[in-house]
Design a protein around this motif. Sequence first.
Motif, short mmCIF file in Angstrom:
data_model
loop_
_atom_site.label_atom_id
_atom_site.label_comp_id
_atom_site.label_asym_id
_atom_site.label_seq_id
_atom_site.Cartn_x
_atom_site.Cartn_y
_atom_site.Cartn_z
N ILE A 217 0.84 -1.20 0.00
CA ILE A 217 0.00 0.00 0.00
C ILE A 217 0.88 1.25 0.00
O ILE A 217 0.62 2.20 -0.76
N ILE A 218 1.90 1.26 0.85
CA ILE A 218 2.80 2.40 0.91
C ILE A 218 3.48 2.61 -0.44
O ILE A 218 3.62 3.75 -0.92
N LYS A 219 3.92 1.53 -1.07
CA LYS A 219 4.57 1.62 -2.38
C LYS A 219 3.62 2.23 -3.41
O LYS A 219 4.03 3.09 -4.21
N ALA A 220 2.36 1.79 -3.40
CA ALA A 220 1.38 2.32 -4.35
C ALA A 220 1.12 3.80 -4.11
O ALA A 220 1.04 4.60 -5.06
N LEU A 221 0.99 4.18 -2.84
CA LEU A 221 0.75 5.59 -2.52
C LEU A 221 1.93 6.47 -2.93
O LEU A 221 1.75 7.57 -3.46
N ASN A 222 3.14 5.97 -2.72
CA ASN A 222 4.32 6.73 -3.13
C ASN A 222 4.38 6.88 -4.65
O ASN A 222 4.77 7.94 -5.17
N HIS A 223 3.99 5.83 -5.37
CA HIS A 223 4.00 5.89 -6.84
C HIS A 223 3.00 6.92 -7.34
O HIS A 223 3.32 7.73 -8.22
N VAL A 224 1.80 6.90 -6.77
CA VAL A 224 0.78 7.88 -7.17
C VAL A 224 1.27 9.29 -6.85
O VAL A 224 1.14 10.22 -7.67
N ASP A 225 1.84 9.47 -5.68
CA ASP A 225 2.29 10.79 -5.24
C ASP A 225 3.35 11.36 -6.17
O ASP A 225 3.28 12.54 -6.55
N LYS A 226 4.31 10.54 -6.56
CA LYS A 226 5.46 11.04 -7.30
C LYS A 226 5.32 10.94 -8.82
O LYS A 226 5.87 11.77 -9.55
N ASN A 227 4.58 9.94 -9.29
CA ASN A 227 4.59 9.66 -10.73
C ASN A 227 3.24 9.83 -11.43
O ASN A 227 3.18 9.68 -12.66
N MET A 228 2.18 10.10 -10.68
CA MET A 228 0.86 10.21 -11.30
C MET A 228 0.18 11.51 -10.85
O MET A 228 -0.80 11.49 -10.10
N PRO A 229 0.67 12.66 -11.30
CA PRO A 229 0.13 13.94 -10.85
C PRO A 229 -1.33 14.17 -11.25
O PRO A 229 -2.00 15.02 -10.65
N HIS A 230 -1.81 13.41 -12.24
CA HIS A 230 -3.20 13.56 -12.66
C HIS A 230 -4.18 12.90 -11.69
O HIS A 230 -5.37 13.19 -11.71
#
Length: 227
Positions: A67-80
């Motif tokens: 979950i933490i990995k997914a949240l970090n990915h959204v935060d840094k790589n998915m600005p939309h």
Amino acid sequence: MAQGILIVADSGSGKSTSIRNLNHEETFIINIANKALPFKGWKKKYQVISKENPKGNMTNTSSASGIIKALNHVDKNMPHIKTVVIDDWQYMAGFEYFDRSKEKGYDKFTDIATNIATVARKPKELREDLQIYFLTHAEEVDVNGVKKLKAKTVGKMIDNSLTLEGLFTIVLFGKIITDEEDNIKYVFQTNSTGFDTCKSPMDMFQEIYIPNDLQVVRDSIVEYEND
């Protein structure tokens, strides 16, 4: 700092269905139980992210680290992405508990409580334009002889070390009610009746019951914060 919102309800009360009207182009789902979503057309709107499909907007993971990995990915790589939904969050702790059921001692309960707290506090580290919805089950407990509804955990030891609702400013409860014409309605309760841990900031919601629609909740929060 992102906004974390806790949604508490019994199974069948419309938690997952409340995702239906969110803008899927701005929404990412963390599907803890790896289950089908309960509304028409969800497969077209939400597809699993992978190396082959890097633009996907859903992942199936049940571990705190996942979950933490997914949240970090959204935060840094998915600005939309502006909204993240962690669906059936209670299974994160439940699955870990069963995976470690043969372990003796109390360390596993400490670890589970730590993982819950770590994930619940994660929004504080994420970008400000994100809303993170934690969808979880309810349970009834006895408080000095009074029955009270709260977010479900996996044992009194965790409750004694962690008051889950205390980590959130907004805690909404899913309810099924009957109106004056005996029509059944699926709603979110926005403030406590005294027999639950529901809460929200003063004047954020104008009614005690609102539609079980996360887009309605999202719009209300944005309007309140921009007022």
